[in-house]
Design a protein around this motif. Structure first.
Motif, PDB file in Angstrom:
ATOM      1  N   VAL A  39      11.965  -5.215   3.721  1.00 17.65           N
ATOM      2  CA  VAL A  39      13.048  -4.353   4.201  1.00 17.65           C
ATOM      3  C   VAL A  39      12.490  -3.481   5.315  1.00 17.65           C
ATOM      4  O   VAL A  39      11.503  -2.775   5.122  1.00 17.65           O
ATOM      5  CB  VAL A  39      13.636  -3.477   3.066  1.00 17.65           C
ATOM      6  CG1 VAL A  39      14.698  -2.537   3.617  1.00 17.65           C
ATOM      7  CG2 VAL A  39      14.203  -4.343   1.957  1.00 17.65           C
TER       8      VAL A  39
ATOM      9  N   VAL B  13       9.202   0.527  -3.717  1.00 17.27           N
ATOM     10  CA  VAL B  13       9.797   0.483  -2.379  1.00 17.27           C
ATOM     11  C   VAL B  13       8.838   1.061  -1.345  1.00 17.27           C
ATOM     12  O   VAL B  13       9.236   1.323  -0.213  1.00 17.27           O
ATOM     13  CB  VAL B  13      11.167   1.212  -2.339  1.00 17.27           C
ATOM     14  CG1 VAL B  13      12.169   0.523  -3.255  1.00 17.27           C
ATOM     15  CG2 VAL B  13      11.031   2.690  -2.700  1.00 17.27           C
TER      16      VAL B  13
ATOM     17  N   TYR C 254       8.740  -0.706   2.021  1.00 17.08           N
ATOM     18  CA  TYR C 254       9.932  -0.746   2.868  1.00 17.08           C
ATOM     19  C   TYR C 254       9.654   0.111   4.103  1.00 17.08           C
ATOM     20  O   TYR C 254       9.378   1.295   3.999  1.00 17.08           O
ATOM     21  CB  TYR C 254      11.151  -0.187   2.139  1.00 17.08           C
ATOM     22  CG  TYR C 254      11.691  -1.040   1.000  1.00 17.08           C
ATOM     23  CD1 TYR C 254      10.921  -1.999   0.346  1.00 17.08           C
ATOM     24  CD2 TYR C 254      12.982  -0.856   0.557  1.00 17.08           C
ATOM     25  CE1 TYR C 254      11.429  -2.753  -0.695  1.00 17.08           C
ATOM     26  CE2 TYR C 254      13.503  -1.604  -0.490  1.00 17.08           C
ATOM     27  CZ  TYR C 254      12.727  -2.547  -1.110  1.00 17.08           C
ATOM     28  OH  TYR C 254      13.238  -3.284  -2.137  1.00 17.08           O
TER      29      TYR C 254
ATOM     30  N   LEU D 125      11.922   3.653   5.546  1.00 11.62           N
ATOM     31  CA  LEU D 125      12.845   4.108   4.509  1.00 11.62           C
ATOM     32  C   LEU D 125      12.635   5.613   4.326  1.00 11.62           C
ATOM     33  O   LEU D 125      11.547   6.053   3.966  1.00 11.62           O
ATOM     34  CB  LEU D 125      12.588   3.370   3.192  1.00 11.62           C
ATOM     35  CG  LEU D 125      13.443   3.789   1.998  1.00 11.62           C
ATOM     36  CD1 LEU D 125      14.920   3.489   2.253  1.00 11.62           C
ATOM     37  CD2 LEU D 125      12.967   3.078   0.732  1.00 11.62           C
TER      38      LEU D 125
END
Length: 188
Positions: free
Chosen positions: A33, A51, A54, A57
């Motif tokens: 991502v 995460v 990512y 983010l």
């Protein structure tokens, strides 16, 4: 659509938002991502996930869930948890803001937050709230039983002010009878 380990998502520029509804499984898939500043998660099951990989983010918001078994974010990503009815475990993050109504809370146990940490627990009972690291730490607990513990800075001390507010029927009754309650420890 289904979010799987083969997915690669790139939001490009702008203020993109990725909304995930986790209905089963309980773990975020290992995906790529990039350039999605906001991740919103609603989960019907206990949720865990990392995460921290990512890219760009800024915020991860978990707004519904039965429990957060392990959520890890980069030190550039704010972690916000609300609407969770069970235990919460989170590591890392630029900040950590957690509101829960049940279960234990463990923040920063393996990776401390870089900034401010705030915990609001509306039904602590005999559960433990454990917070490590961060700058300012604010813990507000209600419904705390005499055996409920709050520990701040056990492994990693916060670098700024610590505020703990704990209330509960057992707590008040014990104070009225002159019993000294253990269970709140701060190091910072």
């Amino acid at each position: 659509s289904t979010f799987t380990g083969l997915d690669s998502i790139n939001g490009g520029g702008g203020a993109d938002i990725l909304n995930l509804n986790i209905l089963s499984g309980g773990a975020l898939p290992s995906v790529t991502v990039n350039n999605i500043p906001t991740l919103n998660i609603r989960s019907a099951v206990s949720l865990g996930g990392d995460v921290s990989g990512y890219t760009n983010l800024a915020t991860v918001n978990v707004t519904t869930g039965t429990a957060i078994t392990a959520l890890t974010a980069a030190t550039t990503t704010a972690i916000n948890v609300s609407g969770v009815t069970g235990a919460v475990t989170a590591n890392g993050g630029s900040t950590q803001t957690v509101s829960t109504s049940g279960g234990a809370v463990s923040l920063g146990g393996t990776t401390a937050a870089a900034g401010a940490i705030s915990v609001t627990h509306t039904a602590q009972a005999a559960n433990t709230i454990s917070v490590d690291g961060g700058t300012t730490v604010n813990v507000t607990s209600s419904g705390r039983a005499a055996t409920g513990t709050i520990i701040v800075g056990s492994a990693t001390k916060p670098t700024d002010a610590i505020t703990v507010t704990a209330t509960g029927s057992d707590y008040v009754a014990d104070l009225a009878t002159g019993i000294t309650l253990a269970g709140i420890t701060t190091n910072g």
